[in-house]
Scaffold this motif. Sequence first.
Motif, PDB file in Angstrom:
ATOM      1  N   THR A  30      28.342  30.805 -39.810  1.00  0.00           N
ATOM      2  CA  THR A  30      27.612  31.277 -38.637  1.00  0.00           C
ATOM      3  C   THR A  30      27.731  32.780 -38.557  1.00  0.00           C
ATOM      4  O   THR A  30      28.639  33.375 -39.130  1.00  0.00           O
ATOM      5  CB  THR A  30      28.172  30.674 -37.340  1.00  0.00           C
ATOM      6  OG1 THR A  30      29.548  31.019 -37.242  1.00  0.00           O
ATOM      7  CG2 THR A  30      28.019  29.162 -37.310  1.00  0.00           C
ATOM      8  N   ARG A  31      26.795  33.410 -37.838  1.00  0.00           N
ATOM      9  CA  ARG A  31      26.825  34.845 -37.576  1.00  0.00           C
ATOM     10  C   ARG A  31      27.012  35.649 -38.856  1.00  0.00           C
ATOM     11  O   ARG A  31      27.840  36.527 -38.935  1.00  0.00           O
ATOM     12  CB  ARG A  31      27.895  35.173 -36.541  1.00  0.00           C
ATOM     13  CG  ARG A  31      27.679  34.442 -35.244  1.00  0.00           C
ATOM     14  CD  ARG A  31      28.563  34.905 -34.143  1.00  0.00           C
ATOM     15  NE  ARG A  31      28.767  36.319 -34.067  1.00  0.00           N
ATOM     16  CZ  ARG A  31      27.869  37.198 -33.630  1.00  0.00           C
ATOM     17  NH1 ARG A  31      26.704  36.799 -33.240  1.00  0.00           N
ATOM     18  NH2 ARG A  31      28.156  38.465 -33.574  1.00  0.00           N
ATOM     19  N   LYS A  32      26.247  35.349 -39.866  1.00  0.00           N
ATOM     20  CA  LYS A  32      26.370  36.017 -41.160  1.00  0.00           C
ATOM     21  C   LYS A  32      26.224  37.522 -41.047  1.00  0.00           C
ATOM     22  O   LYS A  32      26.936  38.263 -41.700  1.00  0.00           O
ATOM     23  CB  LYS A  32      25.326  35.477 -42.130  1.00  0.00           C
ATOM     24  CG  LYS A  32      25.524  34.040 -42.482  1.00  0.00           C
ATOM     25  CD  LYS A  32      24.376  33.566 -43.339  1.00  0.00           C
ATOM     26  CE  LYS A  32      24.442  32.066 -43.513  1.00  0.00           C
ATOM     27  NZ  LYS A  32      23.251  31.506 -44.061  1.00  0.00           N
ATOM     28  N   ASP A  33      25.264  37.979 -40.235  1.00  0.00           N
ATOM     29  CA  ASP A  33      24.987  39.406 -40.157  1.00  0.00           C
ATOM     30  C   ASP A  33      25.949  40.157 -39.247  1.00  0.00           C
ATOM     31  O   ASP A  33      26.167  41.332 -39.409  1.00  0.00           O
ATOM     32  CB  ASP A  33      23.564  39.639 -39.633  1.00  0.00           C
ATOM     33  CG  ASP A  33      22.523  39.107 -40.584  1.00  0.00           C
ATOM     34  OD1 ASP A  33      22.812  39.053 -41.785  1.00  0.00           O
ATOM     35  OD2 ASP A  33      21.446  38.747 -40.116  1.00  0.00           O
ATOM     36  N   PHE A  34      26.510  39.492 -38.276  1.00  0.00           N
ATOM     37  CA  PHE A  34      27.261  40.193 -37.240  1.00  0.00           C
ATOM     38  C   PHE A  34      28.751  39.946 -37.306  1.00  0.00           C
ATOM     39  O   PHE A  34      29.509  40.426 -36.508  1.00  0.00           O
ATOM     40  CB  PHE A  34      26.706  39.768 -35.880  1.00  0.00           C
ATOM     41  CG  PHE A  34      26.948  40.745 -34.777  1.00  0.00           C
ATOM     42  CD1 PHE A  34      26.595  42.077 -34.903  1.00  0.00           C
ATOM     43  CD2 PHE A  34      27.525  40.334 -33.596  1.00  0.00           C
ATOM     44  CE1 PHE A  34      26.804  42.963 -33.874  1.00  0.00           C
ATOM     45  CE2 PHE A  34      27.739  41.221 -32.549  1.00  0.00           C
ATOM     46  CZ  PHE A  34      27.371  42.532 -32.704  1.00  0.00           C
ATOM     47  N   GLY A  35      29.194  39.174 -38.244  1.00  0.00           N
ATOM     48  CA  GLY A  35      30.620  38.881 -38.365  1.00  0.00           C
ATOM     49  C   GLY A  35      30.876  37.443 -37.985  1.00  0.00           C
ATOM     50  O   GLY A  35      30.050  36.777 -37.399  1.00  0.00           O
ATOM     51  N   SER A  36      32.049  36.958 -38.322  1.00  0.00           N
ATOM     52  CA  SER A  36      32.325  35.544 -38.113  1.00  0.00           C
ATOM     53  C   SER A  36      32.668  35.212 -36.663  1.00  0.00           C
ATOM     54  O   SER A  36      32.558  34.075 -36.260  1.00  0.00           O
ATOM     55  CB  SER A  36      33.459  35.101 -39.031  1.00  0.00           C
ATOM     56  OG  SER A  36      34.616  35.855 -38.749  1.00  0.00           O
ATOM     57  N   THR A  37      33.103  36.183 -35.882  1.00  0.00           N
ATOM     58  CA  THR A  37      33.399  35.911 -34.472  1.00  0.00           C
ATOM     59  C   THR A  37      32.825  37.018 -33.608  1.00  0.00           C
ATOM     60  O   THR A  37      32.728  38.163 -34.029  1.00  0.00           O
ATOM     61  CB  THR A  37      34.920  35.834 -34.220  1.00  0.00           C
ATOM     62  OG1 THR A  37      35.499  37.087 -34.556  1.00  0.00           O
ATOM     63  CG2 THR A  37      35.552  34.721 -35.016  1.00  0.00           C
ATOM     64  N   LEU A  38      32.483  36.656 -32.424  1.00  0.00           N
ATOM     65  CA  LEU A  38      32.011  37.631 -31.440  1.00  0.00           C
ATOM     66  C   LEU A  38      33.167  37.911 -30.500  1.00  0.00           C
ATOM     67  O   LEU A  38      33.527  37.067 -29.684  1.00  0.00           O
ATOM     68  CB  LEU A  38      30.803  37.090 -30.675  1.00  0.00           C
ATOM     69  CG  LEU A  38      30.197  38.012 -29.633  1.00  0.00           C
ATOM     70  CD1 LEU A  38      29.665  39.276 -30.303  1.00  0.00           C
ATOM     71  CD2 LEU A  38      29.084  37.318 -28.900  1.00  0.00           C
ATOM     72  N   ARG A  39      33.771  39.047 -30.673  1.00  0.00           N
ATOM     73  CA  ARG A  39      34.922  39.401 -29.840  1.00  0.00           C
ATOM     74  C   ARG A  39      34.466  39.613 -28.402  1.00  0.00           C
ATOM     75  O   ARG A  39      33.391  40.142 -28.150  1.00  0.00           O
ATOM     76  CB  ARG A  39      35.591  40.656 -30.389  1.00  0.00           C
ATOM     77  CG  ARG A  39      36.123  40.476 -31.811  1.00  0.00           C
ATOM     78  CD  ARG A  39      36.809  41.734 -32.340  1.00  0.00           C
ATOM     79  NE  ARG A  39      36.143  42.986 -32.065  1.00  0.00           N
ATOM     80  CZ  ARG A  39      35.164  43.510 -32.794  1.00  0.00           C
ATOM     81  NH1 ARG A  39      34.718  42.875 -33.847  1.00  0.00           N
ATOM     82  NH2 ARG A  39      34.629  44.664 -32.473  1.00  0.00           N
ATOM     83  N   PRO A  40      35.279  39.216 -27.443  1.00  0.00           N
ATOM     84  CA  PRO A  40      34.880  39.364 -26.028  1.00  0.00           C
ATOM     85  C   PRO A  40      34.555  40.798 -25.648  1.00  0.00           C
ATOM     86  O   PRO A  40      33.615  41.039 -24.902  1.00  0.00           O
ATOM     87  CB  PRO A  40      36.112  38.860 -25.264  1.00  0.00           C
ATOM     88  CG  PRO A  40      36.815  37.959 -26.215  1.00  0.00           C
ATOM     89  CD  PRO A  40      36.550  38.516 -27.582  1.00  0.00           C
ATOM     90  N   VAL A  42      33.297  43.125 -27.526  1.00  0.00           N
ATOM     91  CA  VAL A  42      31.988  43.474 -28.095  1.00  0.00           C
ATOM     92  C   VAL A  42      30.884  42.828 -27.257  1.00  0.00           C
ATOM     93  O   VAL A  42      29.880  43.466 -26.945  1.00  0.00           O
ATOM     94  CB  VAL A  42      31.894  43.025 -29.576  1.00  0.00           C
ATOM     95  CG1 VAL A  42      30.485  43.206 -30.106  1.00  0.00           C
ATOM     96  CG2 VAL A  42      32.885  43.792 -30.425  1.00  0.00           C
ATOM     97  N   PHE A  43      31.100  41.588 -26.872  1.00  0.00           N
ATOM     98  CA  PHE A  43      30.126  40.900 -26.032  1.00  0.00           C
ATOM     99  C   PHE A  43      29.964  41.627 -24.698  1.00  0.00           C
ATOM    100  O   PHE A  43      28.851  41.851 -24.230  1.00  0.00           O
ATOM    101  CB  PHE A  43      30.564  39.457 -25.805  1.00  0.00           C
ATOM    102  CG  PHE A  43      29.653  38.698 -24.905  1.00  0.00           C
ATOM    103  CD1 PHE A  43      28.410  38.278 -25.346  1.00  0.00           C
ATOM    104  CD2 PHE A  43      30.026  38.408 -23.605  1.00  0.00           C
ATOM    105  CE1 PHE A  43      27.554  37.586 -24.514  1.00  0.00           C
ATOM    106  CE2 PHE A  43      29.170  37.721 -22.763  1.00  0.00           C
ATOM    107  CZ  PHE A  43      27.938  37.305 -23.224  1.00  0.00           C
ATOM    108  N   ARG A  44      31.077  42.031 -24.085  1.00  0.00           N
ATOM    109  CA  ARG A  44      31.015  42.761 -22.812  1.00  0.00           C
ATOM    110  C   ARG A  44      30.259  44.076 -22.979  1.00  0.00           C
ATOM    111  O   ARG A  44      29.459  44.458 -22.130  1.00  0.00           O
ATOM    112  CB  ARG A  44      32.421  43.030 -22.277  1.00  0.00           C
ATOM    113  CG  ARG A  44      32.994  41.876 -21.493  1.00  0.00           C
ATOM    114  CD  ARG A  44      34.239  42.292 -20.737  1.00  0.00           C
ATOM    115  NE  ARG A  44      35.401  42.476 -21.593  1.00  0.00           N
ATOM    116  CZ  ARG A  44      36.174  41.478 -22.022  1.00  0.00           C
ATOM    117  NH1 ARG A  44      35.907  40.248 -21.683  1.00  0.00           N
ATOM    118  NH2 ARG A  44      37.209  41.729 -22.788  1.00  0.00           N
ATOM    119  N   GLU A  45      30.525  44.778 -24.087  1.00  0.00           N
ATOM    120  CA  GLU A  45      29.838  46.053 -24.340  1.00  0.00           C
ATOM    121  C   GLU A  45      28.340  45.832 -24.519  1.00  0.00           C
ATOM    122  O   GLU A  45      27.523  46.588 -23.991  1.00  0.00           O
ATOM    123  CB  GLU A  45      30.437  46.734 -25.578  1.00  0.00           C
ATOM    124  CG  GLU A  45      29.811  48.058 -25.924  1.00  0.00           C
ATOM    125  CD  GLU A  45      30.050  49.137 -24.885  1.00  0.00           C
ATOM    126  OE1 GLU A  45      29.254  50.097 -24.848  1.00  0.00           O
ATOM    127  OE2 GLU A  45      31.023  49.050 -24.110  1.00  0.00           O
TER     128      GLU A  45
END
Length: 169
Positions: A30-40, A42-45
């Motif tokens: 999942t999320r091949k282009d953006f990395g394997s995890t969405l850090r909180p 980064v999501f908040r930003e």
Amino acid sequence: KQSPDLYGFLMELRDIIQHALNSKERDEPTRKDFGSTLRPEVFRELVSQLDEVGWELVESIDPSMSRIKVKLCDSHYRSHTIRLVLPPKWPSKPAVAHLEIPTSQGQAQEDSKGGSLPTILERCKAKLDGFNDFWTVSEDFDKWTCVLEPSCPSRTCIRRRIVVKRHCS
């Protein structure tokens, strides 16, 4: 599809994040282009910067949250779609904006100078406004002449083949 309100959008976003987390647990890519995890953080930003841009301008966000389409209007109220690509290391690495503006090759142009998403979009709007005279003349030309090629000119097209006389183009 668009959400009717902010609550609906947030619920869809929650579902996407849960699906991504469940997929990761099953070792699915999942999320091949953006990395394997969405850090909180980064999501908040991202949410903070999109709040600043204005959610009414956001046309779509892909499920990986690495590609965002934003609608901007130039000073002559022409609608333009700006494609923002967020690299895996965003926000420490700058987002890249793809603009549909006239070039000799007829391709989209990139803005990768960096800055926050609102700053990037301000630069894009300024760049789009620089082509207003060209687009006004092109639209007038397309309206009042018989254009043979291209059959449906986009805003990136700078050339036209027109009918001059019965056997001359």
